[in-house]
Design a protein around this motif. Structure first.
Motif, PDB file in Angstrom:
ATOM      1  N   LEU A  50       0.730  -0.987   0.110  1.00 49.44           N
ATOM      2  CA  LEU A  50       0.308  -0.025  -0.083  1.00 49.44           C
ATOM      3  C   LEU A  50       0.806   1.155  -0.036  1.00 49.44           C
ATOM      4  CD1 LEU A  50      -3.015   1.154   0.007  1.00 49.44           C
ATOM      5  CD2 LEU A  50      -2.425   1.090   2.730  1.00 49.44           C
ATOM      6  N   VAL A  51       1.932   1.105   1.118  1.00 48.00           N
ATOM      7  CA  VAL A  51       2.801   2.451   0.515  1.00 48.00           C
ATOM      8  C   VAL A  51       3.419   2.522  -0.470  1.00 48.00           C
ATOM      9  CG1 VAL A  51       4.983   3.310   1.732  1.00 48.00           C
ATOM     10  CG2 VAL A  51       3.266   2.331   3.291  1.00 48.00           C
ATOM     11  N   VAL A  54       0.686   4.048  -3.125  1.00 45.90           N
ATOM     12  CA  VAL A  54       0.371   5.406  -2.577  1.00 45.90           C
ATOM     13  C   VAL A  54       1.707   6.405  -3.081  1.00 45.90           C
ATOM     14  CG1 VAL A  54      -0.169   7.160  -1.136  1.00 45.90           C
ATOM     15  CG2 VAL A  54      -1.458   4.851  -1.074  1.00 45.90           C
ATOM     16  N   SER A  55       2.773   5.897  -2.578  1.00 51.97           N
ATOM     17  CA  SER A  55       3.854   6.930  -3.019  1.00 51.97           C
ATOM     18  C   SER A  55       3.912   6.826  -4.610  1.00 51.97           C
ATOM     19  CB  SER A  55       5.221   6.482  -2.455  1.00 51.97           C
ATOM     20  OG  SER A  55       5.648   5.098  -2.882  1.00 51.97           O
ATOM     21  N   GLY A  56       4.149   5.653  -5.216  1.00 50.54           N
ATOM     22  CA  GLY A  56       4.132   5.904  -6.595  1.00 50.54           C
ATOM     23  C   GLY A  56       2.888   6.615  -7.265  1.00 50.54           C
ATOM     24  N   THR A  57       1.774   6.487  -6.820  1.00 48.01           N
ATOM     25  CA  THR A  57       0.862   7.095  -7.648  1.00 48.01           C
ATOM     26  C   THR A  57       0.987   8.985  -7.178  1.00 48.01           C
ATOM     27  OG1 THR A  57      -0.898   5.557  -7.125  1.00 48.01           O
ATOM     28  CG2 THR A  57      -1.696   7.643  -7.296  1.00 48.01           C
ATOM     29  N   PHE A 150      11.570   4.233  -3.930  1.00 48.96           N
ATOM     30  CA  PHE A 150      12.509   3.601  -4.811  1.00 48.96           C
ATOM     31  C   PHE A 150      13.523   2.660  -4.008  1.00 48.96           C
ATOM     32  CE2 PHE A 150      11.392   6.832  -8.018  1.00 48.96           C
ATOM     33  CZ  PHE A 150      10.996   5.928  -8.842  1.00 48.96           C
ATOM     34  N   THR A 151      13.573   3.115  -2.639  1.00 53.33           N
ATOM     35  CA  THR A 151      14.523   2.302  -1.986  1.00 53.33           C
ATOM     36  C   THR A 151      13.983   1.719  -0.673  1.00 53.33           C
ATOM     37  OG1 THR A 151      14.984   4.264  -0.464  1.00 53.33           O
ATOM     38  CG2 THR A 151      16.471   4.153  -2.528  1.00 53.33           C
ATOM     39  N   GLY A 152      12.901   2.006  -0.121  1.00 50.77           N
ATOM     40  CA  GLY A 152      12.292   1.093   0.881  1.00 50.77           C
ATOM     41  C   GLY A 152      11.849   1.941   2.086  1.00 50.77           C
ATOM     42  N   VAL A 153      11.359   1.539   2.763  1.00 54.23           N
ATOM     43  CA  VAL A 153      10.817   2.186   4.101  1.00 54.23           C
ATOM     44  C   VAL A 153      11.974   2.554   4.917  1.00 54.23           C
ATOM     45  CG1 VAL A 153       9.321   2.256   6.284  1.00 54.23           C
ATOM     46  CG2 VAL A 153       8.659   1.288   3.930  1.00 54.23           C
TER      47      VAL A 153
END
Length: 160
Positions: A50-51, A54-57, A150-153
């Motif tokens: 989900l993260v 949402v971030s990609g959108t 692109f790199t993760g949480v």
């Protein structure tokens, strides 16, 4: 199994027991444990996806959001002989001598001259030949979202 009591009475159905597990209670405990592990893994993986979603959108609209947040960097003027990429790089090298130029890109009517590490961008007005300003693509909310996507949480939280 159907059992008939006496003539004229309603037949009742006796409940059959399910076959016992060869492991006894341990089989039911393992099943519960497996279901709990499956549920929690699904929740965690679902949250990560989900993260990412949402971030990609939001990042789909990054150029428009960046331009809306920094209108001074895109205030271009018109000219009969606008600057080319080599001239824009020369302007930036005179104005910001410590910038190691890596690229020059035409973006929304201005020249965006970036460094080799993609951490600094200088914007040049092609009409007047003046530097409009400088911005870092890795800072701010959009930079955080880009790093997160692109790199993760963990990298997004610990990166400066």
């Amino acid at each position: 199994m159907v059992q008939v009591d006496q003539p004229g009475t309603v037949a009742t159905k006796r409940r059959e027991r399910p076959a016992r597990s060869p492991w006894g209670r341990r089989g039911r405990t393992t099943r519960r444990w497996s279901a709990a592990v499956h549920r929690w893994l699904a929740l965690v993986i679902g949250a990560v996806l989900l993260v990412e979603l949402v971030s990609g959108t939001v990042l789909l609209f990054r150029p428009e959001l960046f331009a809306a947040g920094h209108p001074e960097l895109f205030a271009a003027t018109t000219s009969a002989s606008p600057l080319g990429p080599d001239q824009a790089v020369a302007v930036v090298q005179r104005a910001v001598p410590d910038l190691v130029v890596g690229n020059a890109t035409w973006t929304d009517g201005v020249w965006q001259v970036g460094n080799t590490g993609y951490t600094r961008n200088v914007y040049v007005d092609p009409g007047s030949g003046r530097v409009l300003g400088e911005a870092s693509p890795t800072h701010g909310v959009l930079g955080f979202l880009m790093n997160l996507h692109f790199t993760g949480v963990l990298d997004a939280v610990t990166d400066n």
